[in-house]
Design an enzyme around this catalytic site. Sequence first.
Site, mmCIF file in Angstrom:
data_model
loop_
_atom_site.group_PDB
_atom_site.id
_atom_site.type_symbol
_atom_site.label_atom_id
_atom_site.label_comp_id
_atom_site.label_asym_id
_atom_site.label_seq_id
_atom_site.Cartn_x
_atom_site.Cartn_y
_atom_site.Cartn_z
ATOM 1 N N ASP A 141 106.847 12.673 54.257
ATOM 2 C CA ASP A 141 105.975 12.038 55.229
ATOM 3 C C ASP A 141 106.938 11.486 56.339
ATOM 4 O OD1 ASP A 141 103.576 9.285 55.268
ATOM 5 O OD2 ASP A 141 103.559 11.205 56.221
ATOM 6 N N ASP A 169 102.556 15.728 54.240
ATOM 7 C CA ASP A 169 101.396 14.893 55.340
ATOM 8 C C ASP A 169 101.589 15.423 56.656
ATOM 9 O OD1 ASP A 169 100.847 11.744 56.485
ATOM 10 O OD2 ASP A 169 99.354 13.196 55.841
ATOM 11 N N ASN A 170 100.551 15.414 57.380
ATOM 12 C CA ASN A 170 100.481 15.743 58.898
ATOM 13 C C ASN A 170 100.963 17.100 59.141
ATOM 14 O OD1 ASN A 170 102.103 12.942 58.397
ATOM 15 N ND2 ASN A 170 100.092 12.748 59.568
ATOM 16 N N GLU A 199 94.681 9.828 59.369
ATOM 17 C CA GLU A 199 94.442 8.460 58.802
ATOM 18 C C GLU A 199 93.534 7.671 59.684
ATOM 19 O OE1 GLU A 199 97.402 9.895 58.487
ATOM 20 O OE2 GLU A 199 98.992 8.530 59.560
HETATM 21 C C1 LIG Z 1 108.937 6.881 64.084
HETATM 22 N N1 LIG Z 1 108.583 7.594 62.923
HETATM 23 C C2 LIG Z 1 109.106 7.040 61.725
HETATM 24 N N2 LIG Z 1 108.544 7.886 60.668
HETATM 25 C C3 LIG Z 1 107.929 8.863 61.353
HETATM 26 C C4 LIG Z 1 107.216 9.856 60.618
HETATM 27 N N3 LIG Z 1 105.827 9.713 60.589
HETATM 28 C C5 LIG Z 1 105.075 10.094 61.552
HETATM 29 O O1 LIG Z 1 105.760 10.665 62.425
HETATM 30 C C6 LIG Z 1 103.646 10.065 61.450
HETATM 31 C C7 LIG Z 1 102.850 10.196 62.954
HETATM 32 C C8 LIG Z 1 101.304 10.210 62.828
HETATM 33 C C9 LIG Z 1 100.748 10.302 64.183
HETATM 34 C C10 LIG Z 1 101.442 9.392 65.274
HETATM 35 C C11 LIG Z 1 100.555 9.478 66.538
HETATM 36 C C12 LIG Z 1 99.450 10.074 66.458
HETATM 37 F F1 LIG Z 1 98.706 10.039 67.514
HETATM 38 C C13 LIG Z 1 98.883 10.975 65.557
HETATM 39 C C14 LIG Z 1 99.747 10.923 64.370
HETATM 40 C C15 LIG Z 1 100.762 10.291 61.563
HETATM 41 C C16 LIG Z 1 101.457 10.090 60.333
HETATM 42 O O2 LIG Z 1 100.695 10.237 59.108
HETATM 43 C C17 LIG Z 1 102.944 10.042 60.365
HETATM 44 O O3 LIG Z 1 103.514 10.206 58.992
HETATM 45 C C18 LIG Z 1 107.993 8.455 62.655
HETATM 46 MG MG LIG Z 2 101.930 10.936 57.678
#
Ligand SMILES: Cn1cnc(CNC(=O)c2cc(-c3ccc(F)cc3)cc(O)c2O)c1
Ligand SMILES: [Mg+2]
Length: 214
Positions: A141, A169-170, A199
């Site tokens: 994740d 995830d994602n 989410e």
């Molecule tokens: C800064 N950073 C530190 N760790 C991470 C890793 N996680 C993600 O990037 C992450 C991003 C999103 C997401 C963000 C914006 C959007 F418009 C749609 C989805 C959702 C998630 O569930 C995630 O895990 C990012």
């Molecule tokens: Mg995520």
Amino acid sequence: TRTTRPQRLLKAVQDRAIRGNPKSVISVIDHYCRNQEWAMNVGDEKGFILDSVVSELNPQTVLELGTYCGYSAVRIGRLLHSGARLLTLEFNPDYAAVAREVISWAGLENTVQLVEGASGDWIPRLREHFGIHTFDFIFLDHWKEGYLADIKLLEECRLLRKGTVLLADNVVCPGAPDYLEYVRKSPLYDSRYFKSHLEYTKAEDGLEKSVYLG
Ligand SMILES: Cn1cnc(CNC(=O)c2cc(-c3ccc(F)cc3)cc(O)c2O)c1
Ligand SMILES: [Mg+2]
């Protein structure tokens, strides 16, 4: 100076959740993120799929890549049986600081160990540093661009065994196309997509469950 989003999420947990009660920590975070301020926790809908995979597997050694505020570490940690351990890696020190407090508020500090640093640096050192042989379950994740490199590194470091389950995830939003192509094409994995939603939103997202065949 203004508080950060993770700090405001932590305050909601400390103000509203019951100490030592992981279920209340989870529901406070979900309510806060759905009604007050969105945050990138795996959330309740995908969290329910995560719960079912973990419960069915009953893993002893778990690795999580990307702790963020500790929501999924609490979700997974609360389901682990005595003696089982979750190691969660977080690169961002501000996220790590909040996650430690959330994990502690849930009373899971003896089950969940948070390690700060880059997954690419830590994965080659997990065996000698934590005495880990192989992982039963891995939750990905963290940086979506890092999923593929890290699973290949886990293979090289022989930290996977026949039957190790990886859950990512994602895989749709933000997406991890190179990871998906790899696990779906490779004869080393048996992969399956669990369709869900990003989410706290109506956007499509999902989890990819991949069993390492060794
Ligand atoms: C800064 N950073 C530190 N760790 C991470 C890793 N996680 C993600 O990037 C992450 C991003 C999103 C997401 C963000 C914006 C959007 F418009 C749609 C989805 C959702 C998630 O569930 C995630 O895990 C990012
Ligand atoms: Mg995520």
